[in-house]
Design a protein around this motif. Structure first.
Motif: not given
Length: 833
Positions: A261-285
């Protein structure tokens, strides 16, 4: 069992023997239990109820907190939104999940049997019903085979509620063809009864395969765009896996997706922060919790208030029972003398308390159902929240039963214990004809009243703070005038209009609406005001240092010529849009004062150019031609923020248009004329959300109005109950001290000094209650500070008003007892005991 039935029969005789006491006690409890039942029913539907699907505890919601780029559509938490390609990649993880689904809500124009309705639709992946475990009520549900090729499967499933409402529950609806957003669709099934999607507050009428998005939202497909985020994603955990284990499993391959996704966005600004994101799960009941997050503080505050009202009601009834028990002392003494144990007599009194509570509970259910019916109508019609019903389900009935039992214990145990704890000799002491009890009995009743005063001060303060909040919001400067202004919306693209035809239609309607007698101005915008909808983008401004750390995301709208003059938004400098601003002319924009201050603090913005994107290679091509005052766009509560406007003719793809018409008279008088004008241009084009802009403001403040109104009602009810409690204790006190007062009068005490005795008693109870209630009120205000606006938790006038109110009520409550005390005949008083 036989003795228990005896107690019940005797209890019923005692209650019917004192109809006045019984009626007051039952009505008092009914008000408390009914209010609690209504608010709990609302709280249960919004905050507690789980999805009616298979094993809802296995469902999880996927989130990815952190920077977002590209096009973003969200109705709540931006971290919950993903693009379709990202979803497809995540869905391949079968190690920790038994399935992953995605959905997107859309507006639907549904035509069948010669009638076109505006409805709500949900684009869902083919495995949506399979993952949730929803069954068909008729026909079949969608499957992965319906979702494999874009635009190839024009089929849909009806919700059970829509099938019942629109087709009368007719099985013949199956395989019928209807027109949805100008696309022929075949009905293949009906979802199970009770299932209304996975987001509280939204009740889709139809479920459509995700691959039909290009037909359902013709202005934007986005299925192939990695940077077009619009999907809410759910997954079902494999049995035995914890949320933490599933979260660790899904994050194994997520960094690779972020790299793509970052390659398609040509990111420079906040690239490192973008790549450090994680999936977080919360209950969906409970499904998506958008509505829950917004309404939780207000609902919990209201529930705390009604719980306090019930406590005050129980305290009041306990006071009544104490007085009644004092009058029955001789009865208890005689029963004790002939062999009745204290436990046996206490059980008798508790049975009477439970009978009283039962009457209050039954009447409270009726009152609660009536209250909930009013609340439901208001929530659905004014707040636009769907799926909330007035029906009291099993959970609510269980709560009402529990509230009844707890109430009986709260107001019944202590009076029963105090009434039966004295010995026979003490109860048979010669006290003449009086039916009063000793000073300890009175002290305890004073303690109960002081508790009532404390809780009442708390409720009155909450009501004052919330009322101040509503007042402050109503007095907000919106930056525009709502006087004689009416609005309505249309969605031409859902009826097959392309961009050019949509612009031509809007131009035509603006011209026709302007010719209606009494119309002062007509304007239109793509985003309706004060509905919480917004549209934003990153911008690049010429001759400005656009740093990587610079936040250049700005919200905007597409509006018509004469929009600002119609809305009466003041123009500070430059010009307004006019008919010469077309798709073929120079691109122009008007910015608000906040944007001028933030982006152009040291220069005149008129004539400066900017672009609707970011990066070094971007050429600013939009010229700023005007600056206007700040106006509220999303919500009345919103702070001032940078905002700009474009002519809708230069915007591109219009997904709808909202018109604003200002008239010389009450604008509702021309509502039918407005509908006829639209019908004259296109008879098949639905008009929706036709209302005054003042009502739009009221709807935006709906939550604040409900909280302020109900808190004021609860505070008033508590104050009334407290006044009755004070009156009861003082009246009882006058009876108990009749002999003392008579002696004082005989010795020459003036009426003022006699009144002073009574006023000192009430003063002590009020001071003690206020000493406890004011700190409690401040603590509750601090917890509810997020609900306040323009007022803080330590607002002195609010506390002074609540304290003044309780003092006035206390003085009013002691008027009759004090007046009665001054009229005591000393001779009669000396014979009283």
């Amino acid at each position: 069992m036989h003795t228990f039935l005896q107690d019940v029969r005797y209890g019923l005789r005692m209650l019917t023997k004192n109809p006045g006491f019984t009626l007051i006690a039952i009505l008092t409890l009914a008000l408390g239990i009914g209010a609690n039942t209504a608010i709990f029913s609302l709280l249960n539907q919004v905050l507690l109820r789980r999805l009616p699907v298979r094993n809802p505890e296995e469902l999880v919601v996927l989130k990815s907190p952190g920077p977002k780029h590209g096009h973003l559509w969200s109705d709540g938490d931006d971290s919950e939104i993903f693009s379709y390609p990202v979803y497809k990649s995540l869905a391949k993880n079968t190690v920790v999940f038994d399935g992953m689904l995605a959905r997107f809500q859309f507006d639907a124009s549904i035509a069948s049997h010669g009638q076109t309705d505006r409805g709500s639709g949900e684009l869902v992946t083919g495995n949506y019903f399979e993952v949730l475990g929803v069954r068909p009520a008729l026909g079949r549900l969608l499957s992965p085979a319906d979702d494999d090729v874009q635009g190839a499967h024009p089929v849909l499933v009806l919700s059970h509620a829509y099938w019942t409402r629109r087709f009368g529950g007719d099985a013949g609806a199956l395989n019928q063809t209807i027109l949805v957003n100008n696309t022929e669709m075949t009905i293949v099934g009906v979802a199970q009864e009770g299932f209304s999607g996975i987001q509280v507050g939204q009740t889709p009428d139809i479920f459509v395969p995700m691959t039909m998005k290009g037909q359902m939202t013709p202005i934007r497909n986005g299925l192939d765009d990695w940077n077009d985020s619009f999907l809410a994603v759910f997954a079902r955990r494999k049995p035995g896996l914890s949320i933490e284990q599933a979260q660790a499993g899904i994050n194994v391959g997520y960094p690779g997706l972020l790299e793509q996704q970052a390659a398609r966005l040509h990111l420079r600004k906040d690239r490192e922060e973008f790549l450090s994101k994680k999936i977080v799960l919360s209950t969906g009941s409970q499904g998506r919790t958008t509505l829950q997050r917004d309404s939780r503080p207000a609902l919990l505050a209201l529930f705390a208030m009604v719980a306090l009202v019930l406590m005050i009601a129980c305290t009041n009834v306990a006071n009544l029972l104490l007085a009644k028990a004092a009058a029955r002392q001789r009865e208890f003494a005689i029963r004790s003398a002939i062999g009745a144990t204290a436990g046996r007599m206490m059980r008798q009194l508790l049975v009477e308390s439970f009978l009283c509570a039962l009457g209050g509970g039954i009447l409270g259910l009726i009152f609660g159902a009536w209250t909930m019916n009013i609340l439901t109508q208001a929530i659905v019609s004014l707040a636009g929240v769907q799926g909330i019903t007035a029906q009291l389900d099993g959970n609510v009935l269980e709560f009402a039963a529990a509230a009844t039992v707890v109430s009986a214990l709260l107001f019944g145990v202590i009076p029963a214990w105090r009434a039966t704890r004295s010995g026979v000799s003490q109860m048979l002491k010669d006290r003449g004809s009086t039916t009063s009890a000793g000073p300890g009995h009175v002290r305890f009743r004073k303690f109960l009243v002081a508790g009532q005063v404390a809780l009442t001060v708390l409720l009155l303060t909450g009501g004052a703070l919330f009322s101040r909040t509503l007042w402050n919001l109503r007095k907000q400067n919106l930056g525009l005038s709502t006087d004689n202004l009416i609005t309505f919306s249309i969605a031409p693209q859902l009826s097959g209009y392309d961009d050019a035809k949509t612009i031509a239609l809007v131009d035509q309607l603006r011209e026709r609406l302007g010719t209606i007698p009494g119309v002062l101005g007509v304007g239109s915008s793509q985003i309706p005001l004060l509905t919480g909808t917004d549209m934003g983008t990153n911008i690049t401004v010429e001759a400005r240092q656009n740093l990587d750390t610079d936040d250049r995301h700005v919200n905007f709208d597409a509006v018509s010529a004469n929009y600002f003059s119609t809305m009466r938004i003041p123009l500070i400098s430059g010009r307004e849009f006019n008919v010469r601003d077309t798709a073929a002319s120079t691109k122009v924009a008007i910015i608000n004062e906040a944007m001028a201050k933030e982006f152009f603090p040291d220069r005149n913005p008129i004539g400066v150019h900017f672009a609707l994107s970011e990066g070094n290679g971007v050429k600013p091509d939009i010229e700023i031609v005007g600056v206007v005052k700040n106006a509220k766009e999303g919500h009345v509560r919103d702070a001032e923020r940078p905002f700009f406007y474009q002519p809708y003719s230069q915007f591109g793809k219009l997904f709808g248009m909202t018109f604003y018409v200002r008239s010389q008279q009450d604008p509702l008088l021309m509502a039918n004329t407005l509908r006829e004008t639209v019908r004259g241009a296109d008879a098949n084009l639905p008009v929706y959300d036709l209302k005054t802009v003042q009502r739009v403001v009221d709807e935006d403040l709906f939550a604040e109005r409900v909280v302020a109104g109900l808190s004021a009602v609860f505070g008033g009810l508590a104050a009334l109950l407290a006044a009755l409690g004070i009156y009861g204790v003082l009246a009882y006190l006058v009876v108990q001290r009749t002999r003392e007062i008579g002696i004082r009068v005989a010795l020459g005490a003036a009426a003022g000094r006699v009144r002073g005795l009574i006023f000192r008693e009430v003063g002590g109870m009020v001071v003690a209650g206020a000493a406890v209630g004011l700190p409690l009120a401040y603590g509750l205000a601090r917890l509810s500070e997020s609900l306040l606006y323009g007022v803080h938790a330590g607002d002195v006038p609010a506390y002074a008003a609540s304290l003044g109110t309780i003092c006035v009520l206390a003085l009013a409550a002691c008027y009759i007892p004090s007046h009665r005390a001054t009229r005591i005949d000393p001779i009669v008083a000396l014979r009283y005991e």
